[in-house]
Write an enzyme that holds these catalytic residues in place. Structure first.
Site, short mmCIF file in Angstrom:
data_model
loop_
_atom_site.label_atom_id
_atom_site.label_comp_id
_atom_site.label_asym_id
_atom_site.label_seq_id
_atom_site.Cartn_x
_atom_site.Cartn_y
_atom_site.Cartn_z
N HIS A 158 4.92 -0.04 -0.31
CA HIS A 158 5.54 -0.76 0.65
C HIS A 158 4.54 -1.89 1.15
O HIS A 158 3.09 -1.82 1.16
CB HIS A 158 6.24 -0.09 1.91
CG HIS A 158 5.16 0.62 2.70
ND1 HIS A 158 4.86 1.91 2.43
CD2 HIS A 158 4.49 0.46 3.87
CE1 HIS A 158 3.97 2.26 3.16
NE2 HIS A 158 3.94 1.29 4.06
N ASP B 216 0.95 4.92 1.88
CA ASP B 216 0.41 5.51 2.81
C ASP B 216 -0.41 7.02 2.54
O ASP B 216 -1.28 7.12 3.24
CB ASP B 216 1.71 6.09 3.96
CG ASP B 216 2.13 4.83 4.58
OD1 ASP B 216 1.46 3.74 4.62
OD2 ASP B 216 3.18 4.81 5.27
N ARG C 54 6.25 -9.23 16.99
CA ARG C 54 6.71 -8.19 16.59
C ARG C 54 6.10 -6.88 16.95
O ARG C 54 4.89 -6.72 16.76
CB ARG C 54 6.72 -8.28 14.64
CG ARG C 54 7.17 -7.15 14.07
CD ARG C 54 6.80 -7.26 12.68
NE ARG C 54 7.34 -6.44 11.65
CZ ARG C 54 7.09 -4.98 11.30
NH1 ARG C 54 6.16 -4.70 12.03
NH2 ARG C 54 7.70 -4.49 10.41
N HIS D 171 0.68 -0.96 -0.17
CA HIS D 171 0.14 0.09 0.02
C HIS D 171 0.83 1.28 -0.02
O HIS D 171 2.27 1.31 0.18
CB HIS D 171 -0.94 0.15 1.36
CG HIS D 171 -0.09 0.15 2.56
ND1 HIS D 171 0.29 -1.12 3.10
CD2 HIS D 171 0.07 1.02 3.25
CE1 HIS D 171 1.00 -0.71 4.32
NE2 HIS D 171 0.80 0.63 4.38
#
Ligand SMILES: *[C@@H]1O[C@H](CO)[C@@H](O)[C@H](O)[C@H]1NC(C)=O
Ligand SMILES: *[C@@H]1O[C@H](CO)[C@@H](O)[C@H](O)[C@H]1NC(C)=O
Ligand SMILES: *[C@@H]1O[C@H](CO)[C@@H](O)[C@H](O)[C@H]1NC(C)=O
Length: 315
Positions: A284, A228, A294, A226
């Protein structure tokens, strides 16, 4: 094994007639065969080397992609900046001179936030997220709006927990959060040659906790590529502060700049700040997390003061 072959070698098939007619040529034939054998050997060797190279190259990318590592998890980068041409995404938004990107790119630094600060800020995330958690693999906590993943939904943690929230977080937690945000803001301003006070924190700015549990809702699907600025119109500069270590705390979960040719990965490392302009020049995605947990925090900045948000206050 075949002793009869030790005698006069048989001429290669097909060249028998020529050999019989011109006995002189057997030397040539043998020489040609020798050359051919050498060529074949060289070709096979070459092909093997190329194949091994390709296998080695592709095995570096967990998802069978051609990838280049921008920041390895064991490296300690004082600062790395890669300029990329700006996309046209900014043209469709109001421009703010001295802030809207004229120079686009991506940077990574391991020396702005210490490992200790990363550890302390991660414990804020752990405390907050322990109050909720998505049924799927991806949970968020937004200290600005109060949004917290719970099951398949979100709750407002300030409303839901009321005054009790003061027994969860402390003033020091919020102070640390503001300090870290400020350091990241200065880093971005410096890298892009703009005045830090022209940048405004924008939403969503949030903690994320990702594990390998299967997604339950679209909110859990963090791995899609996508842009941002397309997803959140207000973003001009995006940053990520990693709070855990790739391959020590979790597997998969690398950040990938998706590009033609070779994708570029950033391997998370606690205390690592990765930042980039938010337009299509920085398409990204995040690889799926295969094991472990994570933690990261996404901190977004806008040039438009109308889209700015305040730091969270301890009340
Ligand atoms: C880069 O990543 C995208 C999305 O994961 C993938 O479709 C593409 O094949 C990758 N490109 C290369 C060159 O490996
Ligand atoms: C992942 O986190 C969720 C909470 O968000 C938890 O219910 C689940 O057990 C965790 N999965 C793994 C594999 O640790
Ligand atoms: C940055 O902007 C602020 C407020 O707009 C201004 O007061 C300050 O002088 C500027 N700093 C520089 C170095 O231009």
């Amino acid at each position: 094994m075949a002793p009869q072959r030790r005698g006069a070698p048989k001429a290669p098939e097909g060249s028998g007639a020529a050999g019989r007619r011109r006995p002189n040529s057997t030397k040539h034939v043998r020489a040609a065969r020798e050359v051919r054998r050498k060529w074949l050997g060289t070709t096979i060797l070459g092909a093997c080397a190329v194949l091994a190279g390709l296998l080695l190259w592709s095995s570096r990318g967990g998802d069978d992609d051609v990838t280049e590592v921008l920041a390895h998890h064991r490296e300690i980068l004082p600062g790395r900046f890669i300029e990329v041409p700006c996309s046209e995404d900014y043209d469709s938004h109001r421009r703010f001179e001295g802030c809207s990107p004229r120079k686009c790119g991506r940077g990574i630094t391991d020396t702005v936030i210490t490992r200790d600060e990363a550890q302390r800020i991660r414990s804020i995330a752990e405390k907050g997220l322990s109050l909720g958690g998505s049924d799927g693999g991806a949970s968020i906590l937004d200290l600005h709006s109060g949004a917290l993943s719970v099951g398949k939904h979100f709750v407002n943690l300030y409303r839901y927990f009321g005054d009790k929230i003061q027994t969860v977080f402390s003033e020091e937690d919020f102070q640390l959060y503001r300090d870290v945000r400020q350091k990241v803001q200065l880093t971005i301003a410096q890298a892009f040659g703009i005045n830090a006070s022209s940048l405004h924190l924008t939403k969503p700015t949030f903690f994320s906790r990702i594990n390998s549990t299967q997604a339950q809702t679209a909110h859990d699907e963090y791995w899609h590529a996508h842009v941002d600025k397309v997803t959140y119109g207000s973003f001009d500069y995006t940053s990520l502060l990693y709070l855990s270590d790739y391959l020590d705390d979790f597997g998969g979960g690398r950040f990938v700049f998706v590009e033609e040719g070779a994708n570029k990965t950033v391997e998370p490392r606690a205390g690592r700040v990765s930042f980039f302009t938010s337009g299509s020049e920085n398409l990204h995605r995040v690889e799926k997390v295969h094991w472990g947990t994570r933690y990261a925090i996404t901190i977004a900045f806008t040039c438009n003061p109308d889209h700015g948000i305040a730091d969270p206050e301890f009340m």
